[in-house]
Design a protein around this motif. Structure first.
Motif, PDB file in Angstrom:
ATOM      1  N   PRO A   1      47.624  35.929  54.268  1.00  0.00           N
ATOM      2  CA  PRO A   1      48.899  35.390  53.783  1.00  0.00           C
ATOM      3  C   PRO A   1      49.996  36.447  53.704  1.00  0.00           C
ATOM      4  O   PRO A   1      49.731  37.631  53.463  1.00  0.00           O
ATOM      5  CB  PRO A   1      48.537  34.876  52.386  1.00  0.00           C
ATOM      6  CG  PRO A   1      47.376  35.712  51.962  1.00  0.00           C
ATOM      7  CD  PRO A   1      46.596  35.959  53.216  1.00  0.00           C
TER       8      PRO A   1
ATOM      9  N   PHE B   1      53.798  37.629  51.963  1.00  0.00           N
ATOM     10  CA  PHE B   1      54.534  37.510  50.714  1.00  0.00           C
ATOM     11  C   PHE B   1      55.945  38.080  50.892  1.00  0.00           C
ATOM     12  O   PHE B   1      56.171  38.938  51.751  1.00  0.00           O
ATOM     13  CB  PHE B   1      53.804  38.257  49.586  1.00  0.00           C
ATOM     14  CG  PHE B   1      52.466  37.669  49.238  1.00  0.00           C
ATOM     15  CD1 PHE B   1      52.338  36.814  48.161  1.00  0.00           C
ATOM     16  CD2 PHE B   1      51.336  37.966  49.995  1.00  0.00           C
ATOM     17  CE1 PHE B   1      51.103  36.269  47.840  1.00  0.00           C
ATOM     18  CE2 PHE B   1      50.105  37.418  49.689  1.00  0.00           C
ATOM     19  CZ  PHE B   1      49.988  36.569  48.609  1.00  0.00           C
TER      20      PHE B   1
ATOM     21  N   LYS C   1      51.441  38.920  42.028  1.00  0.00           N
ATOM     22  CA  LYS C   1      51.483  38.064  43.202  1.00  0.00           C
ATOM     23  C   LYS C   1      51.599  36.623  42.716  1.00  0.00           C
ATOM     24  O   LYS C   1      50.834  36.192  41.838  1.00  0.00           O
ATOM     25  CB  LYS C   1      50.227  38.242  44.063  1.00  0.00           C
ATOM     26  CG  LYS C   1      50.062  39.666  44.575  1.00  0.00           C
ATOM     27  CD  LYS C   1      48.788  39.820  45.391  1.00  0.00           C
ATOM     28  CE  LYS C   1      48.967  39.347  46.811  1.00  0.00           C
ATOM     29  NZ  LYS C   1      47.795  39.725  47.662  1.00  0.00           N
TER      30      LYS C   1
ATOM     31  N   TYR D   1      51.881  32.448  43.530  1.00  0.00           N
ATOM     32  CA  TYR D   1      51.513  31.393  44.466  1.00  0.00           C
ATOM     33  C   TYR D   1      52.062  30.060  43.939  1.00  0.00           C
ATOM     34  O   TYR D   1      51.379  29.347  43.185  1.00  0.00           O
ATOM     35  CB  TYR D   1      50.002  31.297  44.618  1.00  0.00           C
ATOM     36  CG  TYR D   1      49.322  32.597  44.991  1.00  0.00           C
ATOM     37  CD1 TYR D   1      48.917  32.845  46.303  1.00  0.00           C
ATOM     38  CD2 TYR D   1      49.065  33.583  44.032  1.00  0.00           C
ATOM     39  CE1 TYR D   1      48.281  34.033  46.651  1.00  0.00           C
ATOM     40  CE2 TYR D   1      48.437  34.772  44.375  1.00  0.00           C
ATOM     41  CZ  TYR D   1      48.051  34.994  45.676  1.00  0.00           C
ATOM     42  OH  TYR D   1      47.424  36.179  46.008  1.00  0.00           O
TER      43      TYR D   1
ATOM     44  N   LEU E   1      51.361  26.313  47.957  1.00  0.00           N
ATOM     45  CA  LEU E   1      49.914  26.169  48.076  1.00  0.00           C
ATOM     46  C   LEU E   1      49.525  24.842  48.710  1.00  0.00           C
ATOM     47  O   LEU E   1      48.547  24.765  49.468  1.00  0.00           O
ATOM     48  CB  LEU E   1      49.262  26.281  46.698  1.00  0.00           C
ATOM     49  CG  LEU E   1      49.139  27.676  46.081  1.00  0.00           C
ATOM     50  CD1 LEU E   1      48.624  27.581  44.654  1.00  0.00           C
ATOM     51  CD2 LEU E   1      48.216  28.553  46.910  1.00  0.00           C
TER      52      LEU E   1
ATOM     53  N   ILE F   1      44.079  29.560  49.879  1.00  0.00           N
ATOM     54  CA  ILE F   1      44.538  30.834  50.422  1.00  0.00           C
ATOM     55  C   ILE F   1      43.420  31.860  50.281  1.00  0.00           C
ATOM     56  O   ILE F   1      42.926  32.115  49.177  1.00  0.00           O
ATOM     57  CB  ILE F   1      45.787  31.361  49.671  1.00  0.00           C
ATOM     58  CG1 ILE F   1      46.886  30.291  49.590  1.00  0.00           C
ATOM     59  CG2 ILE F   1      46.300  32.641  50.324  1.00  0.00           C
ATOM     60  CD1 ILE F   1      47.489  29.913  50.908  1.00  0.00           C
TER      61      ILE F   1
ATOM     62  N   ASP G   1      42.638  35.616  50.182  1.00  0.00           N
ATOM     63  CA  ASP G   1      43.466  36.792  49.924  1.00  0.00           C
ATOM     64  C   ASP G   1      42.584  37.901  49.359  1.00  0.00           C
ATOM     65  O   ASP G   1      41.375  37.747  49.195  1.00  0.00           O
ATOM     66  CB  ASP G   1      44.585  36.426  48.935  1.00  0.00           C
ATOM     67  CG  ASP G   1      45.782  37.362  49.029  1.00  0.00           C
ATOM     68  OD1 ASP G   1      45.718  38.350  49.786  1.00  0.00           O
ATOM     69  OD2 ASP G   1      46.779  37.107  48.341  1.00  0.00           O
TER      70      ASP G   1
ATOM     71  N   THR H   1      41.248  30.162  40.771  1.00  0.00           N
ATOM     72  CA  THR H   1      41.049  31.339  41.616  1.00  0.00           C
ATOM     73  C   THR H   1      39.575  31.731  41.565  1.00  0.00           C
ATOM     74  O   THR H   1      39.005  31.859  40.486  1.00  0.00           O
ATOM     75  CB  THR H   1      41.924  32.512  41.134  1.00  0.00           C
ATOM     76  OG1 THR H   1      43.294  32.105  41.133  1.00  0.00           O
ATOM     77  CG2 THR H   1      41.773  33.709  42.050  1.00  0.00           C
TER      78      THR H   1
ATOM     79  N   LEU I   1      54.219  34.087  47.573  1.00  0.00           N
ATOM     80  CA  LEU I   1      53.649  33.539  48.798  1.00  0.00           C
ATOM     81  C   LEU I   1      54.740  32.881  49.635  1.00  0.00           C
ATOM     82  O   LEU I   1      55.484  32.037  49.142  1.00  0.00           O
ATOM     83  CB  LEU I   1      52.569  32.512  48.457  1.00  0.00           C
ATOM     84  CG  LEU I   1      51.863  31.847  49.644  1.00  0.00           C
ATOM     85  CD1 LEU I   1      50.980  32.851  50.377  1.00  0.00           C
ATOM     86  CD2 LEU I   1      51.049  30.636  49.170  1.00  0.00           C
TER      87      LEU I   1
END
Length: 254
Positions: A96, A98, A124, A126, A131, A137, A139, A159, A244
Motif C-alpha cells: 500500500p 500512503f 499510519k 486507514y 479500506l 490491506i 502491510d 488489525t 492510506l
C-alpha cells in the motif's frame, strides 16, 4: 548396531517434528460434517459455486479451476455462505501507498472513521472509505507483517498479524460472506483466504476454516498500538500522520 541406532535417531527426529507440526496447526475438524451434498437451495448451491467431485469438495474461486477453494471436511456450512464474486473481486493490497495527511485533509468529513496505527516513525491512518475499496490491506508495522481488515457488511474493523507457524502469509478476500445465527447474532462478514496455503479464514470467529491452517486462531495485532478514531480528532492530534492513498490498483499475483 550402528545402522539400527541411526534409524532410531531418525525416527526420534521425525516424531519431534510431528509434535511441532501438530502443536502449530490444528489439523482436526472442529465441526461435524454430514455425508453427501448439503441440503439447501441457497444461491451458492443453485448457481454452481459448490463443486462436488466425490471425495473432494470445492468453492468456485474464478474462471480457472486452479482458483477454486478446497473445502473438503472444512469447519463451516456451505448453506450459510452468500455471494461468490471470485477471489480477486476485491483487490487486497500487498504494497500500500500512503500520503501526508496535509494532502488529503479536505477529502474526508469530520465524522469519517479510521484505524490509526502507531509506528516508530509516526502514525499510519486507514480511513474506512479507503479500506472499503479493498476490504483488506497487507502491510508492515516496524517490520512486522500485519493486515488491516474492514468489512462494511458487519461494519467491523480490526488489525491482525500475518505470521503463522513461522510463515508470513499474504491475505485476500475470497468473494464469499458467511453468517451464523448462533454467532454474534448472525453478523455477516467476508471470508478471507491466504494466498500462500489457500486456507479460508472467517474473522467473526477468528479461525481458519479450511486448508492447511484449519482450526488455527487468527492473532490480533497489539491492541495498544492501534485504535479507531474520527477524522476530526486525527487531524487535531496527528498533523504529521500518513494516510492510506485512495484509488490504488493492484495486479493480482500469479
Amino acid at each position: 548396531m550402528k545402522g539400527r541406532n541411526q534409524v532410531m535417531i531418525l525416527a526420534g527426529i521425525f516424531a519431534l517434528l510431528s509434535i511441532f507440526t501438530i502443536s502449530c496447526v490444528d489439523d482436526g475438524y472442529p465441526l461435524d460434517v454430514s455425508d453427501g451434498k448439503p441440503d439447501c437451495s441457497t444461491p451458492v448451491m443453485t448457481k454452481g459455486f459448490y463443486i462436488d467431485e466425490g471425495d473432494e469438495q470445492y468453492l468456485w474461486g474464478g474462471e480457472d479451476p486452479a482458483q477454486h477453494f478446497r473445502i473438503t471436511r472444512w469447519a463451516l456450512d456451505v448453506c450459510k455462505l452468500k455471494y461468490g464474486l471470485g477471489r480477486e473481486h476485491f483487490k487486497a493490497l500487498i504494497t500500500p501507498s500512503f500520503v501526508p495527511i496535509s494532502e488529503v485533509a479536505e477529502q474526508y468529513p469530520d465524522n469519517e472513521r479510521a484505524i490509526v496505527i502507531s509506528t516508530s516513525t509516526g502514525k499510519k491512518v486507514y480511513p474506512f472509505s479507503a479500506l472499503v475499496e479493498h476490504e483488506l490491506i497487507n502491510d508492515r508495522v516496524d517490520g512486522k507483517p500485519v493486515m488491516i481488515v474492514y468489512c462494511f457488511l458487519a461494519d467491523l474493523a480490526a488489525t491482525y498479524e500475518r505470521t503463522y507457524c513461522g510463515q508470513e502469509l499474504t491475505f485476500g478476500v475470497s468473494g464469499y460472506t458467511y453468517c451464523d445465527r448462533d454467532i454474534l447474532n448472525g453478523l455477516e462478514s467476508f471470508v478471507l483466504w491466504d494466498r500462500d496455503t489457500e486456507s479460508l479464514w472467517w474473522p467473526i470467529n477468528e479461525k481458519a476454516a479450511s486448508g492447511p491452517f484449519q482450526g488455527e486462531n487468527m492473532k490480533q495485532y497489539d491492541n495498544n498500538k492501534w485504535e479507531e478514531l474520527r477524522w476530526e480528532e486525527i487531524l487535531e492530534r496527528f498533523p504529521n500522520a500518513r494516510v492510506l492513498q485512495k484509488g490504488q490498483t493492484m495486479e493480482p499475483p500469479q
